[in-house]
Design an enzyme around this catalytic site. Structure first.
Site, PDB file in Angstrom:
ATOM      1  N   SER A 129       0.814  -1.212   0.000  1.00 36.55           N
ATOM      2  CA  SER A 129       0.000   0.000   0.000  1.00 36.55           C
ATOM      3  C   SER A 129       0.850   1.266   0.000  1.00 36.55           C
ATOM      4  CB  SER A 129      -0.902   0.015   1.238  1.00 36.55           C
ATOM      5  OG  SER A 129      -1.510   1.273   1.429  1.00 36.55           O
ATOM      6  N   GLU A 131       0.194   3.708   1.679  1.00 35.30           N
ATOM      7  CA  GLU A 131       0.200   4.203   3.055  1.00 35.30           C
ATOM      8  C   GLU A 131       1.539   3.914   3.747  1.00 35.30           C
ATOM      9  OE1 GLU A 131      -1.998   5.931   4.958  1.00 35.30           O
ATOM     10  OE2 GLU A 131      -3.392   6.205   3.291  1.00 35.30           O
ATOM     11  N   TYR A 153      -2.670   0.421  10.391  1.00 35.30           N
ATOM     12  CA  TYR A 153      -2.842  -0.246   9.091  1.00 35.30           C
ATOM     13  C   TYR A 153      -1.527  -0.225   8.307  1.00 35.30           C
ATOM     14  CZ  TYR A 153      -4.050  -0.727   4.147  1.00 35.30           C
ATOM     15  OH  TYR A 153      -4.070  -1.106   2.829  1.00 35.30           O
TER      16      TYR A 153
END
Length: 325
Positions: A129, A131, A153
């Site tokens: 990801s 992120e 996460y």
């Protein structure tokens, strides 16, 4: 005939990937959790398609249960494994960090260890990801940009990412990470900001809603179309050698830009309906994510097909049509 195992097959990416692989002649096994409430609406159309009779099979398993993963791998012996399952909501991960770490982080480890223990020859794709980059100062972000995750996460995804690299290097497994930037579609969950916006537009147009509550409108993201991105996942596992790839559009837009495009397309002014609610702010915000996908373009021959405007409009159209049905 190739066999593929998809975890998270009932999600946005899993459903589009299943479609793609079935069209390519694969037999697709989807791992699902046993639950008293069944939510498989994203793949119902595949089950009812006679072309895919006996080509799409669901098997029960859980990323928290190593024994179920081992059993599935030994039984199915897939040629390719796509690990798309996760607790994938960033804001929610602050509220359930331990569960997020178990599923999103350790889940990938359990699959990789099952590959080693079973001895099967397979290719493994890990859904990484953007992120991971968090509050990096490097823009745009590429495969060599340092990771600075700022959510449970993201840290769970970072564990899964590096575990995939470790098993590739330490065990010789064909294991790859796809570092996908934000990708959306009409199948996106309604709690995610893009779908929350397009569904609100549809409901406001139908007189079913008059307010939309959001958090940070100035967050900048690189938004692409999920259907384009699953093609990149497949291409990553078709290469001669395993590697990691950033998948993105190379463009960045704010949440405010998304609002302008979505509401404007429907002939509405978002300022009349949108209110800011502090509940939707993250404890730690990621200010800007913008991907450099030059490696994917060069090595995979991949590039996004759908523009930001096209993406927003197809999502608005789909949600209006959904309410009409």
């Amino acid at each position: 005939m190739k066999k593929a195992l998809i975890t998270g097959i009932t999600g946005q990416d899993g459903s589009y990937l299943a479609e793609l692989l079935l069209e390519k002649g694969y037999t697709v096994f989807g791992m699902v959790r046993r639950s008293s409430s069944i939510n498989r609406v994203r793949i119902d159309h595949l089950h009812s398609d006679p072309r895919y009779d006996k080509k799409l099979r669901l098997v029960y398993g859980d990323l928290n249960d190593a024994s179920s993963i081992n059993r599935i791998l030994r039984t199915v012996k897939p040629d390719e494994i796509y690990n798309l399952a996760a607790q994938s909501h960033v804001r929610v991960s602050f509220e359930i960090p331990e569960y997020t770490a178990e599923v999103t982080g350790l889940g990938a480890l359990r699959i990789l260890e099952a590959i080693v223990e079973s001895g099967i020859k397979t290719k493994f794709y890990q859904a990484s990801s953007s992120e991971l980059f968090g509050r990096t100062t490097e823009v745009p972000q590429s495969e060599t940009t340092p990771f600075k995750p700022v959510s449970p996460y993201a840290t769970a995804k970072l564990f899964a990412h590096w575990t995939t690299v470790n098993y590739r290097q330490g065990h010789g497994i064909f294991a790859c990470n796809g570092i996908l930037f934000n990708h959306e579609s009409p199948r996106r969950g309604e709690t995610f900001v893009t779908r929350k916006i397009t569904m609100a537009v549809a409901k406001i147009k139908k007189g079913l809603q008059n307010r939309l509550y959001l958090g940070n409108l100035d967050a900048k993201r690189d938004w692409g179309y999920a259907k384009d991105y699953v093609e990149a996942m497949w291409l990553i596992l078709q290469q001669k050698s395993a590697s990691d790839y950033v998948i993105a559009t190379g463009e960045t837009h704010t949440v405010r830009d998304f609002l302008n495009e979505a509401f404007g397309y429907a002939g509405l002014n978002y300022k009349k309906y949108v209110r800011i609610d502090k509940r939707f702010f993250r404890p730690l915000e990621v200010d800007i994510l913008q991907g450099n996908f030059s490696k994917a373009r060069k090595k995979l021959g991949w590039k996004p097909k759908t523009s930001f405007r096209e993406l927003v409009r197809l999502m608005v159209d789909a949600d209006i049509a959904l309410l009409e049905r």
